[in-house]
Design an enzyme around this catalytic site. Structure first.
Site, PDB file in Angstrom:
ATOM      1  N   SER A  67       0.826  -1.213   0.000  1.00 44.70           N
ATOM      2  CA  SER A  67       0.000   0.000   0.000  1.00 44.70           C
ATOM      3  C   SER A  67       0.860   1.263   0.000  1.00 44.70           C
ATOM      4  O   SER A  67       1.851   1.348   0.739  1.00 44.70           O
ATOM      5  CB  SER A  67      -0.883   0.043   1.257  1.00 44.70           C
ATOM      6  OG  SER A  67      -1.796  -1.019   1.272  1.00 44.70           O
ATOM      7  N   TYR A  69     -10.112   2.737 -16.390  1.00 46.19           N
ATOM      8  CA  TYR A  69     -10.057   3.461 -15.107  1.00 46.19           C
ATOM      9  C   TYR A  69     -11.445   4.022 -14.771  1.00 46.19           C
ATOM     10  O   TYR A  69     -11.838   4.101 -13.617  1.00 46.19           O
ATOM     11  CB  TYR A  69      -8.986   4.562 -15.160  1.00 46.19           C
ATOM     12  CG  TYR A  69      -8.545   5.013 -13.783  1.00 46.19           C
ATOM     13  CD1 TYR A  69      -7.935   4.133 -12.901  1.00 46.19           C
ATOM     14  CD2 TYR A  69      -8.746   6.335 -13.364  1.00 46.19           C
ATOM     15  CE1 TYR A  69      -7.537   4.544 -11.628  1.00 46.19           C
ATOM     16  CE2 TYR A  69      -8.348   6.756 -12.103  1.00 46.19           C
ATOM     17  CZ  TYR A  69      -7.741   5.861 -11.244  1.00 46.19           C
ATOM     18  OH  TYR A  69      -7.353   6.276 -10.003  1.00 46.19           O
ATOM     19  N   LYS A  96     -11.796  10.521  -8.898  1.00 45.78           N
ATOM     20  CA  LYS A  96     -10.561  11.284  -8.645  1.00 45.78           C
ATOM     21  C   LYS A  96     -10.743  12.759  -9.035  1.00 45.78           C
ATOM     22  O   LYS A  96     -10.158  13.640  -8.410  1.00 45.78           O
ATOM     23  CB  LYS A  96      -9.380  10.675  -9.398  1.00 45.78           C
ATOM     24  CG  LYS A  96      -8.954   9.302  -8.891  1.00 45.78           C
ATOM     25  CD  LYS A  96      -8.613   9.283  -7.410  1.00 45.78           C
ATOM     26  CE  LYS A  96      -7.915   7.998  -6.989  1.00 45.78           C
ATOM     27  NZ  LYS A  96      -7.821   7.860  -5.526  1.00 45.78           N
ATOM     28  N   LEU A 145      -2.909  -3.568  -4.311  1.00 50.08           N
ATOM     29  CA  LEU A 145      -4.203  -4.247  -4.286  1.00 50.08           C
ATOM     30  C   LEU A 145      -5.253  -3.466  -5.089  1.00 50.08           C
ATOM     31  O   LEU A 145      -5.968  -4.023  -5.924  1.00 50.08           O
ATOM     32  CB  LEU A 145      -4.646  -4.386  -2.822  1.00 50.08           C
ATOM     33  CG  LEU A 145      -5.882  -5.208  -2.539  1.00 50.08           C
ATOM     34  CD1 LEU A 145      -5.647  -6.665  -2.926  1.00 50.08           C
ATOM     35  CD2 LEU A 145      -6.249  -5.112  -1.052  1.00 50.08           C
TER      36      LEU A 145
HETATM   37  P1  NAD Z   1      -4.351  -0.216  -1.649  1.00 48.19           P
HETATM   38  O1  NAD Z   1      -5.326  -1.229  -2.115  1.00 48.19           O
HETATM   39  O2  NAD Z   1      -3.187  -0.700  -0.890  1.00 48.19           O
HETATM   40  O3  NAD Z   1      -5.068   0.936  -0.844  1.00 48.19           O
HETATM   41  C1  NAD Z   1      -6.428   1.273  -1.003  1.00 48.19           C
HETATM   42  C2  NAD Z   1      -6.986   1.362   0.389  1.00 48.19           C
HETATM   43  O4  NAD Z   1      -8.347   1.791   0.372  1.00 48.19           O
HETATM   44  C3  NAD Z   1      -6.957   0.012   1.122  1.00 48.19           C
HETATM   45  O5  NAD Z   1      -6.217   0.128   2.313  1.00 48.19           O
HETATM   46  C4  NAD Z   1      -8.400  -0.257   1.417  1.00 48.19           C
HETATM   47  O6  NAD Z   1      -8.580  -0.910   2.662  1.00 48.19           O
HETATM   48  C5  NAD Z   1      -8.937   1.171   1.477  1.00 48.19           C
HETATM   49  N1  NAD Z   1     -10.395   1.189   1.420  1.00 48.19           N
HETATM   50  C6  NAD Z   1     -11.219   0.680   0.475  1.00 48.19           C
HETATM   51  N2  NAD Z   1     -12.502   0.810   0.867  1.00 48.19           N
HETATM   52  C7  NAD Z   1     -12.469   1.416   2.090  1.00 48.19           C
HETATM   53  C8  NAD Z   1     -13.463   1.793   3.022  1.00 48.19           C
HETATM   54  N3  NAD Z   1     -14.782   1.597   2.787  1.00 48.19           N
HETATM   55  N4  NAD Z   1     -13.069   2.374   4.191  1.00 48.19           N
HETATM   56  C9  NAD Z   1     -11.759   2.591   4.442  1.00 48.19           C
HETATM   57  N5  NAD Z   1     -10.774   2.253   3.597  1.00 48.19           N
HETATM   58  C10 NAD Z   1     -11.137   1.662   2.433  1.00 48.19           C
HETATM   59  O7  NAD Z   1      -3.859   0.501  -3.003  1.00 48.19           O
HETATM   60  P2  NAD Z   1      -3.019   1.855  -3.227  1.00 48.19           P
HETATM   61  O8  NAD Z   1      -2.670   1.818  -4.660  1.00 48.19           O
HETATM   62  O9  NAD Z   1      -1.976   2.015  -2.202  1.00 48.19           O
HETATM   63  O10 NAD Z   1      -4.142   2.973  -3.056  1.00 48.19           O
HETATM   64  C11 NAD Z   1      -4.020   4.092  -2.180  1.00 48.19           C
HETATM   65  C12 NAD Z   1      -4.508   5.332  -2.881  1.00 48.19           C
HETATM   66  O11 NAD Z   1      -3.591   5.668  -3.915  1.00 48.19           O
HETATM   67  C13 NAD Z   1      -5.869   5.197  -3.545  1.00 48.19           C
HETATM   68  O12 NAD Z   1      -6.578   6.412  -3.391  1.00 48.19           O
HETATM   69  C14 NAD Z   1      -5.503   5.001  -4.997  1.00 48.19           C
HETATM   70  O13 NAD Z   1      -6.545   5.380  -5.860  1.00 48.19           O
HETATM   71  C15 NAD Z   1      -4.336   5.945  -5.083  1.00 48.19           C
HETATM   72  N6  NAD Z   1      -3.481   5.781  -6.252  1.00 48.19           N
HETATM   73  C16 NAD Z   1      -2.976   4.555  -6.573  1.00 48.19           C
HETATM   74  C17 NAD Z   1      -2.178   4.424  -7.694  1.00 48.19           C
HETATM   75  C18 NAD Z   1      -1.648   3.076  -8.099  1.00 48.19           C
HETATM   76  O14 NAD Z   1      -1.290   2.897  -9.255  1.00 48.19           O
HETATM   77  N7  NAD Z   1      -1.544   2.122  -7.188  1.00 48.19           N
HETATM   78  C19 NAD Z   1      -1.870   5.542  -8.498  1.00 48.19           C
HETATM   79  C20 NAD Z   1      -2.385   6.786  -8.117  1.00 48.19           C
HETATM   80  C21 NAD Z   1      -3.203   6.892  -7.007  1.00 48.19           C
END
Ligand code: NAD
Length: 257
Positions: free
Chosen positions: A19, A157, A164, A196
């Site tokens: 994460s 997406y 977003k 994830l």
């Molecule tokens: P991740 O799956 O590790 O994190 C997503 C988190 O959202 C998880 O911890 C999950 O438990 C949480 N979540 C989902 N539903 C929830 C709820 N109802 N209540 C509380 N928490 C909830 O994946 P990540 O990639 O680390 O995502 C973190 C952030 O970064 C997200 O906003 C994602 O959109 C953003 N992001 C990710 C990427 C990428 O490519 N991985 C790129 C840009 C932005």
């Protein structure tokens, strides 16, 4: 390494060691912060507790961002234990799997609601409760995580891009509301990283390859690079910055054909 010494931070969005929020938690801890980590649902509790046990001064609490009772309990707990809050990282996002594969025009009413509620409204819900605790400390800093799909079309997406866009607009409105209390609100727009959440987007590996081929740095970014930018925005170095979306994407956003 002391940019966050004696600071208390809430980090929402740790699911596992991949994460982005976990990388930020590790970096914030290394900078001296005490942390509150949350988990969404019992299924993830053990993961988060195991990770939290590897850092000093961490409390683990439940927080499903769709549940106001849990959100209220979380902030009451922080108020009781710490008497205030200095920073918050928001890394929660979710959309139904079928909405990250079918054409966007097929998005259901329920799928749209869920994606926007978990991924965008949750920032408003958490910030509203965090603000008085931050004001009690003379100000604070909030960082959320977004993606360029807010602005451009990335295949599959879909509704997450719309969420977003709402999230980034929320950053600007929250920054305007809370700036007078010394509370800054910013987003980091990260390049694609295999996590994830990313595994839910169908065809994600071809997005990764496009960045390797076309980003100015000819590579993708990793979670430690996003965390370094987060520390900058959360800590004193970012004190003049609010309402900003900071690109941490190896420069991909600048490219045209
Ligand atoms: P991740 O799956 O590790 O994190 C997503 C988190 O959202 C998880 O911890 C999950 O438990 C949480 N979540 C989902 N539903 C929830 C709820 N109802 N209540 C509380 N928490 C909830 O994946 P990540 O990639 O680390 O995502 C973190 C952030 O970064 C997200 O906003 C994602 O959109 C953003 N992001 C990710 C990427 C990428 O490519 N991985 C790129 C840009 C932005």
């Amino acid at each position: 390494m002391t940019q966050l010494t004696s600071k208390v931070g809430l980090i929402v969005g740790v699911a596992n060691k991949r994460s982005i929020a976990w990388a930020i938690a590790q970096a914030a801890s290394a900078e001296g912060a005490s942390l509150i980590l949350t988990y969404a649902g019992e299924r993830l509790e053990e993961n988060v507790r195991e990770l939290a046990a590897t850092l000093p001064n961490v409390t683990v609490l439940p927080c499903d961002v769709t549940d106001d009772v849990q959100i209220d309990a979380l902030f009451e707990n922080i108020q009781t234990q710490h008497g205030g809050l200095d920073f918050m990282v928001h890394g929660a996002a979710y959309a139904l799997r079928e909405d990250l594969a079918a054409p966007f025009s097929q998005t259901s009413r329920e799928g749209f609601r869920i994606a926007l509620e978990v991924s965008a409204y949750s920032l408003v819900a958490l910030t509203r409760r965090a603000a008085p605790l931050m004001a009690a400390r003379g100000g604070g800093s909030i960082v959320t995580l977004t993606y360029l799909g807010s602005d451009r079309v990335f295949t599959n997406y879909n509704v997450m891009g719309v969420a977003k866009a709402a999230l980034e607009a929320s950053v600007r409105y929250l920054a305007s509301d809370l700036g007078p209390q010394g509370i800054r609100v910013n987003a980091i727009s990260a390049g694609p990283i295999k996590t994830l959440a990313a595994s839910g987007v169908s065809g994600f590996s071809s997005i990764l390859q496009t960045y390797r081929d076309r980003a100015p740095l000819r590579r993708t970014v990793d979670t430690s690079e996003v965390a370094a930018a987060a520390i900058f925005l959360l800590g004193p170095a970012g004190r003049g910055i609010t309402a900003e979306v900071l690109m941490v994407d190896a420069g991909f956003h600048a490219m045209g054909v």
